[in-house]
Every structure is written in C-alpha cells, then in structure tokens.
Design a protein around this motif. Sequence first.
Motif, PDB file in Angstrom:
ATOM      1  N   SER A 148       8.252   5.386   4.170  1.00 54.23           N
ATOM      2  CA  SER A 148       8.941   4.237   3.612  1.00 54.23           C
ATOM      3  C   SER A 148       9.599   3.373   4.676  1.00 54.23           C
ATOM      4  CB  SER A 148      10.022   4.718   2.628  1.00 54.23           C
ATOM      5  OG  SER A 148      10.995   5.474   3.304  1.00 54.23           O
ATOM      6  N   VAL A 149       9.469   3.763   5.956  1.00 53.55           N
ATOM      7  CA  VAL A 149      10.191   3.057   7.003  1.00 53.55           C
ATOM      8  C   VAL A 149       9.447   1.825   7.476  1.00 53.55           C
ATOM      9  CG1 VAL A 149      11.121   3.263   9.325  1.00 53.55           C
ATOM     10  CG2 VAL A 149      11.370   5.151   7.726  1.00 53.55           C
ATOM     11  N   GLY A 150       8.177   1.985   7.829  1.00 55.22           N
ATOM     12  CA  GLY A 150       7.434   0.853   8.362  1.00 55.22           C
ATOM     13  C   GLY A 150       5.965   1.013   8.115  1.00 55.22           C
ATOM     14  N   VAL A 151       5.227  -0.067   8.311  1.00 49.35           N
ATOM     15  CA  VAL A 151       3.820  -0.061   7.976  1.00 49.35           C
ATOM     16  C   VAL A 151       3.073   0.991   8.772  1.00 49.35           C
ATOM     17  CG1 VAL A 151       1.714  -1.427   8.046  1.00 49.35           C
ATOM     18  CG2 VAL A 151       3.850  -2.471   7.319  1.00 49.35           C
ATOM     19  N   GLU A 159      -3.920   0.535  13.907  1.00 54.62           N
ATOM     20  CA  GLU A 159      -3.730  -0.727  13.182  1.00 54.62           C
ATOM     21  C   GLU A 159      -3.661  -0.482  11.686  1.00 54.62           C
ATOM     22  OE1 GLU A 159      -6.326  -4.068  14.758  1.00 54.62           O
ATOM     23  OE2 GLU A 159      -7.216  -2.303  15.701  1.00 54.62           O
ATOM     24  N   THR A 160      -2.731  -1.148  11.051  1.00 55.12           N
ATOM     25  CA  THR A 160      -2.612  -1.133   9.595  1.00 55.12           C
ATOM     26  C   THR A 160      -2.596  -2.569   9.096  1.00 55.12           C
ATOM     27  OG1 THR A 160      -1.365   0.941   9.609  1.00 55.12           O
ATOM     28  CG2 THR A 160      -1.202  -0.417   7.632  1.00 55.12           C
ATOM     29  N   ILE A 161      -3.405  -2.859   8.105  1.00 49.95           N
ATOM     30  CA  ILE A 161      -3.458  -4.198   7.522  1.00 49.95           C
ATOM     31  C   ILE A 161      -2.915  -4.124   6.101  1.00 49.95           C
ATOM     32  CG2 ILE A 161      -4.942  -6.107   6.814  1.00 49.95           C
ATOM     33  CD1 ILE A 161      -6.939  -5.191   8.949  1.00 49.95           C
ATOM     34  N   GLU A 162      -1.820  -4.794   5.857  1.00 48.95           N
ATOM     35  CA  GLU A 162      -1.287  -4.859   4.499  1.00 48.95           C
ATOM     36  C   GLU A 162      -2.122  -5.858   3.701  1.00 48.95           C
ATOM     37  OE1 GLU A 162       3.155  -3.284   5.072  1.00 48.95           O
ATOM     38  OE2 GLU A 162       2.251  -4.045   3.258  1.00 48.95           O
ATOM     39  N   LEU A 163      -2.458  -5.508   2.482  1.00 38.72           N
ATOM     40  CA  LEU A 163      -3.343  -6.354   1.691  1.00 38.72           C
ATOM     41  C   LEU A 163      -2.669  -7.618   1.184  1.00 38.72           C
ATOM     42  CD1 LEU A 163      -5.286  -3.765  -0.508  1.00 38.72           C
ATOM     43  CD2 LEU A 163      -5.858  -4.641   1.760  1.00 38.72           C
ATOM     44  N   ARG A 219      -2.931  -0.990   1.478  1.00 44.13           N
ATOM     45  CA  ARG A 219      -3.194  -1.331   2.868  1.00 44.13           C
ATOM     46  C   ARG A 219      -4.523  -0.737   3.320  1.00 44.13           C
ATOM     47  NH1 ARG A 219       0.406   2.627   2.031  1.00 44.13           N
ATOM     48  NH2 ARG A 219       0.220   4.575   3.181  1.00 44.13           N
ATOM     49  N   MET A 220      -4.937  -1.116   4.509  1.00 48.19           N
ATOM     50  CA  MET A 220      -6.093  -0.520   5.151  1.00 48.19           C
ATOM     51  C   MET A 220      -5.686  -0.039   6.532  1.00 48.19           C
ATOM     52  SD  MET A 220      -9.122  -3.271   4.196  1.00 48.19           S
ATOM     53  CE  MET A 220      -8.284  -4.661   4.992  1.00 48.19           C
ATOM     54  N   VAL A 221      -6.160   1.125   6.935  1.00 49.07           N
ATOM     55  CA  VAL A 221      -6.018   1.549   8.326  1.00 49.07           C
ATOM     56  C   VAL A 221      -7.366   1.372   8.994  1.00 49.07           C
ATOM     57  CG1 VAL A 221      -4.093   3.114   7.926  1.00 49.07           C
ATOM     58  CG2 VAL A 221      -6.427   3.987   7.751  1.00 49.07           C
ATOM     59  N   VAL A 222      -7.342   0.958  10.253  1.00 50.84           N
ATOM     60  CA  VAL A 222      -8.548   0.517  10.946  1.00 50.84           C
ATOM     61  C   VAL A 222      -8.957   1.526  12.008  1.00 50.84           C
ATOM     62  CG1 VAL A 222      -9.640  -1.386  12.186  1.00 50.84           C
ATOM     63  CG2 VAL A 222      -7.727  -1.850  10.612  1.00 50.84           C
ATOM     64  N   ARG A 255      -9.604  -7.575  -2.562  1.00 49.85           N
ATOM     65  CA  ARG A 255      -8.767  -8.179  -1.526  1.00 49.85           C
ATOM     66  C   ARG A 255      -9.094  -7.570  -0.151  1.00 49.85           C
ATOM     67  NH1 ARG A 255      -5.799 -12.508   0.306  1.00 49.85           N
ATOM     68  NH2 ARG A 255      -4.093 -11.788   1.613  1.00 49.85           N
ATOM     69  N   GLY A 256      -9.274  -6.245  -0.105  1.00 47.47           N
ATOM     70  CA  GLY A 256      -9.590  -5.592   1.156  1.00 47.47           C
ATOM     71  C   GLY A 256     -10.909  -6.067   1.726  1.00 47.47           C
TER      72      GLY A 256
END
Length: 330
Positions: free
Chosen positions: A17-20, A42-46, A84-87, A154-155
């Motif tokens: 819950s702290v950060g992406v 890398e994390t991409i928030e949708l 989100r997506m992790v890359v 969206r992803g």
Amino acid sequence: MIDRRHALLGTLAAGLSVGVHAQAPPPARIGRRRPRQPDPTETIELWPDGAPGSPSRLPIEVVEDRATGDAVADRAVHGIARPRMVVFRPARPNGSAALVMPGGGYARIVVDREGYEIARWLADRGWTVFVLFYRLPGDGWAAGPDVALSDAQRGLRLVRSSATRFGIHPDRVAAMGFSAGGHVCGDLATRFAQPIYAPVDAADRVSARPDVAALLYAVQSMALPLAHPGSRALLLGPSPTPALERAHSTAANVTSATPPCFLVHAEDDRSVAVDNSLAFRAAAIKAGVAVETHLFAAGGHGFGLSRAVGKPAASWPILFEDWCRAQGLG
C-alpha cells in the motif's frame, strides 16, 4: 502467536500500500535457481486518476505465500485496488510483446505460476512482457462482470500506444491468459471493441484487439454444468439469468474479427472441463478464425510452466513459440 512466515507476509502486504513499485515485488527465485532474466523494475498504472467505478470502500491488497519449503515460488494477490502491469524487458527485444493475464478463479491473481514464470520464459526469448494485475469482480466495482475486461482493454491499449518506448511493433502484440485469466483473455479477444469504460486519454483511441490470443485451460462457459462454478459465481453472482450467462461465455462472442487463437488444455483437468476449450474452438472454426488446439492426456489444471514438468503438457510453450513465428510474432 504469529509465526515468522505470517509476520513476513504481513510486512509484504503492508508494503503493497506504500508505493507503486512496492505493490507486487517479483519473486527473487524460481525454485532453486535464479532466473536468467532480471526482476521487473517497471510498473505501469492503468488509470492515471485511479480506477473508475470504485466501491465506497476500496479493497485492501493482500499477498498470500502458498509455497512451502524450497518449492517453486507461488504467491497469489487479492484485493486489487490499483490495477497495473509489471514489465519484463528482454536483453535483446525481438519486437513482439505479450500481455499476460494470470488466473485465480476471479478470487485472486496467481502471480508466480501463471504470470512471472511465463513472463521470464518469454523475455528470455526476446519478448517484452506485461503481467496484468486486473481488478476482481467480487470487490464491488461499478463495472461488475466487465471490470477485468476493462483493465485488459486499457492494458492492451497502453502497451500498443507505448510501442516506440518499449521497442515493439504495434502489430505484434499477443494476449495470453490462464484459467480465469484465460476468460479475461477470451473476453479481450472477442469483445475488444466493446465500450465498457469512458476514454481517459489518447491511448484509448488505440485498438484493444490483440494480434493473437493464447487461452490456456481457460474458463469459457458461464452456463452450468460446463462452467467453473467458483468463477461463475464471482463474475455473475449466485443466480445469473441465461442471457447474462451467454453474454459472458466467450465462445458466444467469437466473430470473424477475433484474432488467431492458440488453445491449450489437459484432458484430465478436473477444475475447468476441457469442453470449454472445445466449445471455443468450434466457435472459432464456425467464424472462420484461425485456431490451433493442443489437448494433452495429462497435466491437470493450473500447470503453467513449473507444474507441467514431466507431463505431456510440458511442451506447450515451445508449441506456442513455433505457432507465434508462423503468425509473424516472436
């Protein structure tokens, strides 16, 4: 008393819950060997302003560590509030990308066995891989049974609109899903153009149609007795109408616009009957959609990569790789 294992999980869940970038740290190991590919950084928030249609109380993200001893990493996540997506970036990109949707019966996301394992395998072969953490329909989102599909649409659009950034071709984007994630993938392959959320930026003008789709031991039907009961109940509620069942049975939505599909299932699957894949195959053939189907005598359910070792189903990734080359990907 709280043992060390539960204390560690509590610490991990709190960190989510702290950060992406702390939300879903990838496993450091797969079994006893470190993976050849580095962990994703890398994390991409949708959704730039938060996911649409949020419930009055957002779900709390929790990580379950289901592995024992030195077993292969096996974590599951539920309560997704920030989709989100992790890359996974390859050392030498081949120009193709894959959006991977892990399963979990619409109750959780099986991160390692149906996400990070195949992501590493594909990245090792040059693919740029995006593992999708999609919202779950039982958490009260306004989109209801379409909530996971909206994240998948969206992803896919974000992947395609970021092609230059990631060194991929926008016409070489695959979708892959396992079990209930296979239902999300089948939904995406058949309902990619359905307007189920309000556009938020330029990425939403890009097509959400995957160029190919791989459905592995996928949930397909929402009508009993073929349906997987748990997935059906969480997606549609305890007493869905026949019309609602049909609307969310992926085979019923196959059209000539559905991309080429690669289907994998084990005959001895006791969780999601093999007839789910056979029904989707029949619908694809009827619509004139190219489809390749591999049915294995043994494999059970949820075999992914690591649980397929030593079973006939272990050959599926190589078959997928060869099929993708024939489709112009990989």
